[in-house]
Motif scaffolding. Structure first.
Motif, PDB file in Angstrom:
ATOM      1  N   ILE A 129       1.009  -0.865  -0.384  1.00 39.86           N
ATOM      2  CA  ILE A 129       0.059   0.015   0.143  1.00 39.86           C
ATOM      3  C   ILE A 129       0.904   0.983   0.165  1.00 39.86           C
ATOM      4  N   PHE A 130       0.575   1.997  -1.321  1.00 38.28           N
ATOM      5  CA  PHE A 130       1.669   3.270  -0.943  1.00 38.28           C
ATOM      6  C   PHE A 130       0.291   4.507  -0.917  1.00 38.28           C
ATOM      7  N   ALA A 131       0.816   5.768  -0.859  1.00 36.88           N
ATOM      8  CA  ALA A 131       0.006   6.812  -1.140  1.00 36.88           C
ATOM      9  C   ALA A 131      -1.498   6.847  -0.265  1.00 36.88           C
ATOM     10  N   GLU A 132      -2.058   5.925   0.612  1.00 34.00           N
ATOM     11  CA  GLU A 132      -3.089   5.532   1.773  1.00 34.00           C
ATOM     12  C   GLU A 132      -4.254   4.801   0.497  1.00 34.00           C
ATOM     13  N   ARG A 133      -3.704   5.066  -0.720  1.00 35.10           N
ATOM     14  CA  ARG A 133      -5.133   4.097  -1.718  1.00 35.10           C
ATOM     15  C   ARG A 133      -4.528   3.360  -2.166  1.00 35.10           C
ATOM     16  N   PHE A 134      -3.838   4.026  -2.463  1.00 34.84           N
ATOM     17  CA  PHE A 134      -3.300   3.510  -4.002  1.00 34.84           C
ATOM     18  C   PHE A 134      -2.248   1.900  -3.714  1.00 34.84           C
ATOM     19  N   PHE A 135      -2.206   0.554  -5.063  1.00 33.90           N
ATOM     20  CA  PHE A 135      -2.145  -0.312  -4.035  1.00 33.90           C
ATOM     21  C   PHE A 135      -0.813  -1.192  -5.472  1.00 33.90           C
ATOM     22  N   VAL A 136       0.554  -1.763  -5.234  1.00 35.03           N
ATOM     23  CA  VAL A 136       1.270  -2.285  -6.067  1.00 35.03           C
ATOM     24  C   VAL A 136       0.859  -3.679  -5.713  1.00 35.03           C
ATOM     25  N   MET A 137       0.648  -5.164  -6.799  1.00 36.30           N
ATOM     26  CA  MET A 137       0.718  -6.417  -6.184  1.00 36.30           C
ATOM     27  C   MET A 137       1.407  -6.734  -6.838  1.00 36.30           C
ATOM     28  N   GLY A 138       1.963  -8.125  -6.624  1.00 35.28           N
ATOM     29  CA  GLY A 138       2.411  -9.480  -6.976  1.00 35.28           C
ATOM     30  C   GLY A 138       2.239 -10.798  -6.476  1.00 35.28           C
ATOM     31  N   GLU A 139       1.917 -11.238  -7.516  1.00 32.14           N
ATOM     32  CA  GLU A 139       1.252 -12.865  -6.282  1.00 32.14           C
ATOM     33  C   GLU A 139       1.708 -13.755  -7.779  1.00 32.14           C
ATOM     34  N   ALA A 140       2.193 -14.907  -7.382  1.00 34.90           N
ATOM     35  CA  ALA A 140       2.501 -16.200  -8.175  1.00 34.90           C
ATOM     36  C   ALA A 140       1.804 -17.300  -7.538  1.00 34.90           C
ATOM     37  N   GLY A 141       1.289 -18.756  -8.248  1.00 33.19           N
ATOM     38  CA  GLY A 141       0.890 -19.998  -7.498  1.00 33.19           C
ATOM     39  C   GLY A 141       1.158 -20.696  -9.228  1.00 33.19           C
ATOM     40  N   TYR A 142       0.089 -21.229  -9.040  1.00 30.52           N
ATOM     41  CA  TYR A 142      -0.329 -21.986  -9.589  1.00 30.52           C
ATOM     42  C   TYR A 142      -1.573 -22.063 -10.185  1.00 30.52           C
ATOM     43  N   ALA A 143      -1.649 -22.651 -11.238  1.00 30.97           N
ATOM     44  CA  ALA A 143      -3.311 -22.291 -12.390  1.00 30.97           C
ATOM     45  C   ALA A 143      -3.587 -23.439 -12.735  1.00 30.97           C
ATOM     46  N   ALA A 144      -4.742 -24.106 -12.770  1.00 27.02           N
ATOM     47  CA  ALA A 144      -5.260 -25.302 -13.132  1.00 27.02           C
ATOM     48  C   ALA A 144      -6.324 -24.814 -14.692  1.00 27.02           C
ATOM     49  N   TYR A 145      -5.992 -25.576 -16.029  1.00 29.39           N
ATOM     50  CA  TYR A 145      -7.023 -24.594 -17.028  1.00 29.39           C
ATOM     51  C   TYR A 145      -7.648 -26.479 -17.188  1.00 29.39           C
ATOM     52  N   THR A 146      -8.687 -26.321 -17.085  1.00 26.98           N
ATOM     53  CA  THR A 146      -9.535 -27.391 -18.182  1.00 26.98           C
ATOM     54  C   THR A 146     -10.442 -26.801 -19.419  1.00 26.98           C
ATOM     55  N   PHE A 147      -9.904 -27.636 -20.552  1.00 21.77           N
ATOM     56  CA  PHE A 147     -10.601 -27.608 -21.924  1.00 21.77           C
ATOM     57  C   PHE A 147     -11.767 -28.379 -22.314  1.00 21.77           C
ATOM     58  N   TYR A 148     -13.243 -27.607 -22.631  1.00 16.57           N
ATOM     59  CA  TYR A 148     -13.976 -28.782 -22.571  1.00 16.57           C
ATOM     60  C   TYR A 148     -14.401 -28.054 -24.222  1.00 16.57           C
ATOM     61  N   SER A 149     -14.343 -29.684 -25.312  1.00 15.48           N
ATOM     62  CA  SER A 149     -14.599 -29.211 -26.419  1.00 15.48           C
ATOM     63  C   SER A 149     -15.570 -30.806 -27.322  1.00 15.48           C
ATOM     64  N   ALA A 150     -15.996 -30.652 -27.995  1.00 15.30           N
ATOM     65  CA  ALA A 150     -16.917 -31.729 -28.599  1.00 15.30           C
ATOM     66  C   ALA A 150     -16.166 -31.921 -29.706  1.00 15.30           C
ATOM     67  N   ASP A 151     -15.996 -33.863 -29.512  1.00 16.30           N
ATOM     68  CA  ASP A 151     -14.858 -34.098 -30.728  1.00 16.30           C
ATOM     69  C   ASP A 151     -15.485 -34.386 -31.592  1.00 16.30           C
ATOM     70  N   PRO A 152     -15.398 -33.851 -33.107  1.00 16.30           N
ATOM     71  CA  PRO A 152     -15.331 -33.747 -34.568  1.00 16.30           C
ATOM     72  C   PRO A 152     -15.531 -34.899 -35.119  1.00 16.30           C
ATOM     73  N   PHE A 153     -14.674 -36.461 -34.396  1.00 15.50           N
ATOM     74  CA  PHE A 153     -14.946 -37.494 -35.088  1.00 15.50           C
ATOM     75  C   PHE A 153     -16.002 -38.134 -34.434  1.00 15.50           C
ATOM     76  N   SER A 154     -16.830 -37.986 -32.849  1.00 15.90           N
ATOM     77  CA  SER A 154     -17.582 -38.665 -32.790  1.00 15.90           C
ATOM     78  C   SER A 154     -18.627 -38.416 -33.372  1.00 15.90           C
ATOM     79  N   GLU A 155     -19.818 -39.236 -33.402  1.00 15.84           N
ATOM     80  CA  GLU A 155     -21.130 -39.842 -33.706  1.00 15.84           C
ATOM     81  C   GLU A 155     -22.355 -39.479 -32.656  1.00 15.84           C
TER      82      GLU A 155
END
Length: 183
Positions: free
Chosen positions: A103-129
């Protein structure tokens, strides 16, 4: 729709003029939640299919020095550029980040974060009937520098979040806006 926007503006104005500060010097711990989202940037293959992310995050803050140590879990929906019955695509993004909010100048902030992110993608299989849905999971290191302002219990910040997915060797970037409420 106009009534919803008007109610949102009134609630936002009330929070902005509030004299109660959720992250004031005497307070050791605070909790907040925020609505966030923004366009995807960086990887061309991802940007061809998906346009943006929107979701909710929680933020736990503990006073340490002139700022706060933070833990920020969240859940965001990765939005497709277009939706068609033959080619359904959508995704989810679950970040878990630790960081420091200076926190600087009373109300303003800078922040740095690091960690792990998990992504899951869903899609229709174009080769499946049988219209089978294909689920692809990946995750990796994420980091997110941000800047913002605290206005009473209300917080607004802009960040760039980058994630390197290890299995597919893909880099995803998000230029995000977070509108949060602190308690």
């Amino acid at each position: 729709m106009k009534k919803v926007i008007l109610l949102f503006v009134i609630a936002l104005s009330t929070l902005c003029v509030s004299q109660v500060y959720a992250q004031k010097d005497g307070k050791t711990f605070s909790f907040g939640f925020g609505f966030e989202g923004g366009p995807l940037v960086y990887d061309a293959d991802i940007k061809d299919v998906f346009s943006s992310e929107f979701g909710l995050s929680l933020r736990f803050s503990y006073k340490a020095g002139p700022g706060y140590v933070t833990f920020t879990p969240g859940a965001l929906l990765v939005m497709p550029k277009s939706v068609s019955e033959e080619d359904i695509k959508i995704g989810s993004h679950i970040p878990l980040k630790l960081g420091y909010k200076y926190i600087f100048a009373e109300r303003f902030f800078v922040m740095g974060e690091a960690g792990y992110a998990a992504y899951t993608f869903y899609s229709a299989d174009p080769f499946s009937e049988s219209d089978e849905i294909v689920k692809e999971k990946d995750g990796g290191f994420t980091f997110a520098p941000s800047v913002g302002v605290n206005l009473g219990k209300f917080e607004a910040g802009i960040r760039y979040e980058a994630t390197h997915l290890k299995d597919s060797d893909t880099k995803i970037g998000l230029l995000g806006l977070r509108l949060g409420f602190n308690f």
